[in-house]
Scaffold this active site. Structure first.
Site, mmCIF file in Angstrom:
data_model
loop_
_atom_site.group_PDB
_atom_site.id
_atom_site.type_symbol
_atom_site.label_atom_id
_atom_site.label_comp_id
_atom_site.label_asym_id
_atom_site.label_seq_id
_atom_site.Cartn_x
_atom_site.Cartn_y
_atom_site.Cartn_z
ATOM 1 N N GLN A 1 0.829 -1.204 0.000
ATOM 2 C CA GLN A 1 0.000 0.000 0.000
ATOM 3 C C GLN A 1 0.866 1.258 0.000
ATOM 4 O O GLN A 1 0.341 2.361 -0.102
ATOM 5 C CB GLN A 1 -0.910 0.020 1.243
ATOM 6 C CG GLN A 1 -1.941 -1.100 1.263
ATOM 7 C CD GLN A 1 -2.826 -1.093 2.487
ATOM 8 O OE1 GLN A 1 -3.074 -2.146 3.067
ATOM 9 N NE2 GLN A 1 -3.320 0.067 2.914
ATOM 10 N N GLU B 1 -12.766 4.867 5.030
ATOM 11 C CA GLU B 1 -12.790 4.147 6.306
ATOM 12 C C GLU B 1 -13.919 4.560 7.242
ATOM 13 O O GLU B 1 -14.129 3.936 8.278
ATOM 14 C CB GLU B 1 -11.427 4.348 6.990
ATOM 15 C CG GLU B 1 -10.295 3.752 6.164
ATOM 16 C CD GLU B 1 -8.931 4.326 6.475
ATOM 17 O OE1 GLU B 1 -8.861 5.471 6.955
ATOM 18 O OE2 GLU B 1 -7.934 3.646 6.216
ATOM 19 N N ARG C 1 -8.848 -0.811 8.001
ATOM 20 C CA ARG C 1 -9.739 0.173 7.398
ATOM 21 C C ARG C 1 -10.033 1.307 8.369
ATOM 22 O O ARG C 1 -11.185 1.613 8.677
ATOM 23 C CB ARG C 1 -11.031 -0.497 6.955
ATOM 24 C CG ARG C 1 -11.706 0.273 5.834
ATOM 25 C CD ARG C 1 -12.795 -0.506 5.177
ATOM 26 N NE ARG C 1 -13.266 0.229 4.023
ATOM 27 C CZ ARG C 1 -13.881 -0.342 2.995
ATOM 28 N NH1 ARG C 1 -14.053 -1.640 2.961
ATOM 29 N NH2 ARG C 1 -14.295 0.376 1.989
ATOM 30 N N CYS C 2 -8.970 1.943 8.855
ATOM 31 C CA CYS C 2 -9.137 3.043 9.801
ATOM 32 C C CYS C 2 -7.839 3.811 9.877
ATOM 33 O O CYS C 2 -6.801 3.345 9.456
ATOM 34 C CB CYS C 2 -9.565 2.465 11.148
ATOM 35 S SG CYS C 2 -8.564 2.837 12.567
#
Lengths: 792, 161
Positions: free
Chosen positions: A229, A746, A376-377
């Site tokens: 990523q 997110e 996802r945060c």
């Protein structure tokens, strides 16, 4: 600047595929044909395959490793052990949180699934066969499986190899103002407390992690195809960890099959495959299987949180105290900005105007997998949001109020922005009551409360859950936020070719978010070149500008801002060229959606395409040729998306089964670039939030055996369980972002778990049930009901 | 051992170890990488292919089981440069994000609407519940399959008229 909202501008945007258009995705074609190109699809001549031998024990001393039987299998090229790596000073590597992590264990194994040896063979099947023949002599040690055990006196010291480490404590970190908070609690008329655990879960993208390392022994060039990523940051870390010259390293992060934070850290497999390729002189592929992924790579959460809110006689929150104990596993490898030991957990005051707050965080080593990532945060914002939204629910119960009332009474008010929180964040913009109102109207809240009262009178269990989250995303600014020292800016490079079509290269990296479409739309909006004429490139460090990558919802806030600004630079250069073509003064040149004209002559225009052609063919004296630029954008602040989520559940008293009947999600992520893609992101996040609330769990037995190590034990929602979602929106632009966007990837995972859990508690609180830790499974609800004497 | 079968309309005869999983045969021997591996335990469905028209998880089949049978993978969906209705549906309804589950989802969806041309939402959700998607939350996948079913129905009406 906010986006122009006139009708003419809207028509132009539609034609261009500009901001606000639900343009179908440009990247779809290759995926629809099965031509997506993921790391496991990379095949190179002479490529070998690597399989990792992992520890069956959570804590054990390694007395010896015998790889002779494995080496005897035809087709096996090498068995790499920690001892071999130690000869090259590669047995340990630095982590993103300033600790060290074993690449391959030399002295002890510290969690089940830890990397002990790597078998490299001609095929994956041979490597798997041989891996089973590597014989490791272990002396099992007592395992420590909770942070409470870890910090208790006399606990076995997990990191005994670290000089000066005599216990299992990792960090102590505080935020806010203790004195002011103590004073608030002293004058409170009511104090409401909550103790809760956000259990360990896992991002588990459908594509696992892996790489193909291809080091050319002659040229020294290192090409590493990698599930990353953050390819640029990873290249720098590879240069530092492996001592490779950075200019010779090329990281290619091709199509990624999801990431959700799992593909931010550097894992031992990448390092060993790279070292093996260097030593053997052939490409080496390493691809995790699902169990490898679940038991060894970046987990999420595992936070024990307790705290209290001080409330005055008017029902106003006046102080917040939170204590946090984090389980970080065997190595402190959390992926987070280096100054923050518990990420951005101090956003825990949430959407509420709480003048005093004090947060105390402590971390502990355990015999569990390392690598706390933000599933996802944005760096532990999920845990913070969950805690405050659950605590507000408890406060409402104790105040005897509707939880909506408690929230409306305590929201930061729209006129208070920019708002500085007690823990030091400057919230950029927000209108929390507006989002709440949209959500209540969509749900038909009052009617449902009546239905609930009627059902309760009949002894039926129905609950309505409320959560009004605020996130902090889009890091930096670079002065305060860095990853391993690298400032968290991001970049965009835009080149418009003579025919008026362009290539946009980015430092961020899509994992499915649709960057090839969304970022082309930003250029379309800014330059008036159709989005279909802009090709977006990412993920290849040789061919894109340096950036920190995609996580913490930072692509649009940071990379999107860089894109808008570089496009504006080109637009301004275009004015110089237009002035030359019109033989006019540059100050008299106007630009509107791809058309330049001289002030007062709106019908005589040069298009951006005309200007692009002239940039290579007909320039004024002294102006550099070309229409190209690069921007490195360091944001002045983060962005603060928010929203209100409402959930309705029905609970079966006989079985404890919870059914989600409705889920209304109102998000405010500022300006929406591609509403279709934004809604897709929200659907996905709500589903992962649902999974976390009701299904997903990584846990361990007393000996440290991981339970949740495959998709039969680690339960992911399918279409059958997943609720239908009803989406709504408000739009409060970010005042400091060039196009007013805040990021959305997110929000739904951050906001939704508390909404789901609050709905369950809302159905049960009249029975005296005030907390059930996630995942809320039928057996937990059943047991809670039985403990209160409720039967069928 | 030698295994002979048809894949996307072409006959193939390959030499493989008997223990070779069909997904590895397709990906490695045949070089068709649209079929993915997500879990190894038949839970996720990323490896779904059609075997004589029925969806199967190719990580749980051995290569010799293909003998004499017909396999369809994602690469076989588009015909003569024209997308299948299921592919059109996934594009139009934003039924994919990262694309990793997409081949399996599309094949399951195609088989579903061939067996049941007018499925209800619940029938679609049950029909695809052997396949995991981490990105989309399924709502748009359901719509994509409905889109394809509607397109097929319209084409059939046109064909009759």
């Amino acid at each position: 600047m906010a986006v122009d909202t006139t009708e003419a501008a809207a028509a132009a945007r539609q034609a261009m595929g500009g901001i606000g258009v639900s343009l179908a995705r440009k990247e779809d074609a290759r995926f629809l044909h099965g031509q997506g190109h993921y790391v496991d699809d990379v095949v190179l001549p002479g490529m070998l395959h690597m399989v990792i031998v992992r520890s069956p024990h959570a804590h054990a001393r390694i007395k010896g490793i015998d790889s002779s039987a494995a080496m005897a299998v035809p087709g096996v090229i090498a068995v790499v052990t920690g001892e071999l790596l130690a000869q090259h000073k590669l047995a340990w590597m630095p982590t993103l949180s300033g600790d060290t992590q074993a690449v391959l264990a030399t002295d002890k194994v510290r969690f089940q699934g830890q990397e002990v040896a790597c078998v490299i063979a001609e095929t994956k099947y041979i490597a798997e066969d041989a891996a089973a023949l590597v014989s490791v002599d272990y002396e099992p040690l007592q395992a420590v499986t909770t942070p409470q055990q870890a910090i208790a006196p006399g606990a076995p010291v997990i990191r005994d190899e670290k000089e000066g480490q005599t216990d299992n404590k990792i960090y102590h970190w505080e935020a806010g103002d203790k004195e002011a908070t103590d004073a608030a609690f002293a004058r409170a008329t009511k104090v409401v407390s909550l103790e809760t655990f956000y259990p360990r879960c896992h991002p588990s993208p459908l594509e696992t992690c892996g790489c193909v390392a291809d080091l050319d022994p002659v040229t020294g060039n290192a090409t590493i195809y990698m599930t990353s990523q953050a390819p640029h940051a990873h290249r720098t870390l590879f240069a530092i960890v492996a001592g490779l010259p950075e200019e010779k390293i090329r990281i290619i992060s091709p199509d990624l099959g999801g990431g959700f934070g799992n593909k931010v850290p550097i894992y031992p497999g990448y390092v060993v495959a790279t070292a093996a390729s260097l030593l053997i002189g052939r490409p080496v592929k390493w691809i995790e299987d699902r169990t490898d992924n679940l038991i060894s790579t970046g987990f999420a959460r595992d936070y024990y949180m307790d705290g209290s809110v001080a409330i005055d006689e008017n029902g106003k929150f006046i102080g917040l105290r939170v204590n946090l104990l984090s389980d970080n596993g065997a190595f402190f490898a959390d992926a987070q900005p280096s100054k923050f030991k518990a990420g951005l957990f101090h956003i825990v005051t949430g959407s509420y105007d709480i003048p005093a707050a004090h947060i105390v965080a402590n971390g502990a080593y355990t015999n569990k997998a390392p690598g706390g990532v933000a599933y996802r945060c944005s760096f532990r914002v999920t845990e913070a949001s969950y805690f405050i939204e659950r605590l507000v629910e408890s406060a409402a119960v104790e105040l005897g109020q509707d939880p909506v009332t408690t929230r409306l009474n305590n929201f930061i008010q729209p006129e208070a922005f920019p708002y500085t929180s007690a823990s030091g964040f400057e919230y950029d913009s927000g209108d929390y009551p507006a989002a709440m109102k949209v959500a209540l109207d969509m749900l038909g809240y009052d009617e449902l409360r009546k239905e609930q009262a009627e059902k309760r009178a009949r002894g039926e269990l129905m609950g309505i859950g409320v959560a009004s989250f605020t996130e902090v995303v889009g890091a930096g600014k670079g002065k305060d936020y860095d990853i391993a020292g690298l400032r968290m800016f991001d970049s965009a490079e835009l080149r418009i070719h003579p025919t008026g079509k362009g290539i946009l290269k980015l430092g961020v990296k899509s994992q499915g978010q649709g960057h090839e479409t969304t970022f082309a739309q930003i250029v379309a909006e800014e330059l008036g070149i159709p989005a279909s004429d802009i090709e977006v490139r990412e993920g290849d460090t040789d061919n894109t500008p340096f950036g920190l990558g995609t996580y913490a919802s930072r692509s649009t806030p940071v990379g999107g801002a860089a894109t808008a600004i570089v496009a504006r630079k080109l637009r301004d250069k275009g004015k110089l060229i237009a002035a030359h073509l019109f033989e006019a003064d540059v100050a008299d040149i106007e630009f509107d959606h791809g058309k330049y004209n001289v002030k007062g002559s709106p019908d005589n225009v040069k298009t951006i395409q005309d200007i692009a052609f002239a940039a290579y063919t007909n320039l004024p004296d002294g102006l550099e040729a070309g229409l190209e630029g690069v921007t490195y954008y360091d944001p002045p602040n983060m962005t603060f998306p928010f929203g209100t989520y409402l959930v309705v559940v029905d609970i079966d008293k006989g079985t404890g089964q919870v059914k989600v009947r409705r889920m209304v999600a109102v998000d405010d992520c500022g300006v929406r670039i591609n509403p279709m893609i934004v809604e897709g992101q929200i659907h996905g996040g709500l589903t992962e939030g649902f999974g976390i609330a009701f299904m997903e769990l990584i846990t361990f037995d007393d000996e440290g055996n991981c339970i949740g190590s495959n998709f039969m034990d680690y339960l992911i929602p399918t279409a059958w369980e997943t609720p239908r979602f009803e989406l709504g929106q408000t739009v409060t632009p970010s005042p400091h972002h060039p196009i007013g966007a805040k990021g959305v990837g997110e929000s739904a995972t951050v906001g939704s778990p508390a909404a789901y859990v609050n709905a369950v508690i809302d159905a049960l609180s009249h029975l005296g049930i005030t907390n059930i830790d996630m995942p809320i499974t039928s057996d937990k609800v059943w047991a809670a009901l039985r403990s209160k004497g409720v039967t069928e | 051992m030698k295994v002979t079968f048809e894949i996307n309309g072409a006959e193939k005869s390959v030499d493989v170890e008997a223990r070779t999983l069909v997904v590895d045969l397709i990906r490695t021997k045949l070089g068709m990488t649209g079929t993915h591996i997500g879990c190894d335990t038949s839970n996720c469905g990323a490896c779904t292919v059609l075997l004589d028209g029925r969806p199967v998880k190719s990580c749980t089949l051995l290569a010799p089981m293909l003998e004499g049978r017909k396999v369809t993978t994602v690469e076989g969906l588009a015909q003569g440069g024209k997308l299948d209705a299921i592919q059109e549906g996934f594009h139009a309804e934003h039924g994919l994000q990262c694309g990793f589950c997409t081949p399996g989802m599309m094949l399951v969806g195609k088989a579903l609407i061939e067996a049941n041309p007018h499925p209800t939402e619940d029938e679609i959700r049950w029909g695809i519940s052997g396949n995991i998607c981490r990105c989309t939350g399924y709502m748009n996948i359901v719509k994509a399959i409905q889109h394809a079913a509607a397109a097929n129905a319209a084409e059939n009406v046109a064909g009759v008229a």
